[in-house]
Design an enzyme around this catalytic site. Structure first.
Site, PDB file in Angstrom:
ATOM      1  N   LYS A 137       0.675  -1.181   0.040  1.00 48.19           N
ATOM      2  CA  LYS A 137      -0.124   0.072  -0.025  1.00 48.19           C
ATOM      3  C   LYS A 137       0.946   1.417   0.068  1.00 48.19           C
ATOM      4  CE  LYS A 137      -4.220  -1.754   0.083  1.00 48.19           C
ATOM      5  NZ  LYS A 137      -5.245  -1.403   0.985  1.00 48.19           N
ATOM      6  N   ARG A 139      -4.354 -10.109   3.853  1.00 49.80           N
ATOM      7  CA  ARG A 139      -4.464  -9.907   2.508  1.00 49.80           C
ATOM      8  C   ARG A 139      -2.906  -9.467   1.517  1.00 49.80           C
ATOM      9  NH1 ARG A 139      -6.579  -6.635  -1.984  1.00 49.80           N
ATOM     10  NH2 ARG A 139      -7.757  -7.837  -3.569  1.00 49.80           N
TER      11      ARG A 139
END
Length: 373
Positions: free
Chosen positions: A313, A348
């Site tokens: 991210k 995830r």
């Protein structure tokens, strides 16, 4: 002794003062987080009047019942319910003849069948067998679940017609499911959910928490399948759209997920079929994302399994000289390990082998701590 808190306040609990084992400690001085390997000795109780925090105090587990007795009745009931949720058993996901248990953190693998996802767009698009082979390799590397997506949700990504999305994902899901690999579908469209479930997917993972498409609640309720509700500030075409910002990001995200769980239950979706994801990176600043990671244990008070998705991210790049997505492995592993420490039942990830290894280390440390008396 708690400070005076008005009856209309917003109240939250976060487990804190973690200990490696309850053995040897006084009875009643610890509580367990779900059915995992995390014990704690305190609750951080926070209260807000609107967006303003009016109380933040740590209450020892041993003193909790006596402390909340001084709250207004409705808040005392809420505090008791949140504490019960933190320690409630997380039901396993039963997907046909496969069961995913939550006594230790699990890995969900990301398999994007898109031309434009932020990290791996185009890698598997146009070749269902190659995409499925990548999924098989992820499962062999230790992923408990393969999350297949056919539409990018990066900022300002174009919306994909559901027919194209189905054409991308259905052949991949069919191949994986036929081999017995547990599959979730990453989509916010009811028609795509139906096609994916028909192709063999067992779980719906929706970045809009079933709010984008008016039919989604009905589709999931009718299927009786598990669902992952992610927080995004907008249920519109751009899930990152957030002109208003947040008051306290942890409390605001908690409120949103709590409301979506209630909406799901109202639509006939059983609570033990629901997971949540706080939506790291979706319409959130660097400061917001760091606050979410530090406050991750707060979401245990929702009483359902918690999915954490920090892999590659933007916040990792922001803290590492703008490293591109492909060069964020170290930060991704650090976030996954931190999430496990704070109770996340599933992470995830893009990098399955490395993440599984990190969680094996986490489990070894937890087992060793439990036995060190």
């Amino acid at each position: 002794m708690l400070p005076t808190i008005p009856p209309h306040a917003r109240l939250y609990l976060k487990p804190t003062w973690f200990v490696p084992t309850p053995i040897g400690l006084p009875d009643g001085s610890t509580a367990r987080m779900g059915n995992g390997l995390i014990w704690f000795q305190g609750y951080e109780l926070s209260a807000f009047d609107g967006a303003r925090r009016i109380a933040r105090i740590v209450v020892p587990v041993a003193d909790f019942d006596a402390a909340i007795a001084g709250l207004p009745d409705a808040l005392a009931v809420r505090a008791q319910r949140l504490a019960a949720h933190i320690s409630a058993l997380r039901a396993p996901l039963v997907l046909g003849d496969r069961t995913i248990r939550f006594d230790a953190p699990q890995v969900m693998a990301i398999l994007n069948v898109t031309p434009d996802s932020f990290s791996d767009g185009g890698k598997h698009v146009g070749d269902p067998q190659a995409a499925a082979d990548a999924g098989f390799a992820m499962a062999a590397a230790g992923a408990a679940l393969i999350d297949v997506g056919g539409e990018s949700t990066r900022p300002r990504a174009p919306k994909v017609w559901e027919g194209d999305e189905i054409a991308r994902i259905a052949p991949v899901i069919e191949r994986l499911a036929a081999a017995g690999v547990p599959v979730s579908v990453d989509t916010r469209k009811a028609g795509v959910m139906e096609a994916a479930l028909a192709a063999g997917a067992g779980i719906v993972n929706d970045v809009s928490a079933l709010a984008h498409d008016p039919r989604s609640l009905e589709v999931v309720a009718r299927a009786g399948c598990p669902v992952i509700l992610m927080h995004a500030p907008s249920a519109g075409d751009d899930p990152h759209d957030n002109p208003g910002g947040y008051g306290d990001v942890v409390a605001d995200v908690f409120d949103h997920l709590e409301a979506r769980i209630a909406a799901c239950e109202g639509a006939g979706i059983a609570r033990d079929r629901i997971m949540v994801d706080p939506g790291l990176g979706f319409g959130k600043s660097l400061a917001d994302n760091l606050a979410l990671v530090n406050g991750l244990a707060t979401f245990q008070a929702l009483g359902v399994p918690l999915l954490f998705a920090g892999s590659r991210k933007r916040l990792i790049g922001a803290l590492s000289n703008e490293a591109p997505a492909a060069d964020r492995l170290g930060g991704s592993i650090a976030l996954a390990f931190r999430a496990a420490q704070l109770g996340a039942q599933m992470v995830r990830v893009h990098d399955v082998r490395e993440s599984v290894q990190a969680l094996h280390l986490w489990r070894g440390l937890a087992d060793a701590g439990l036995g060190a008396v």
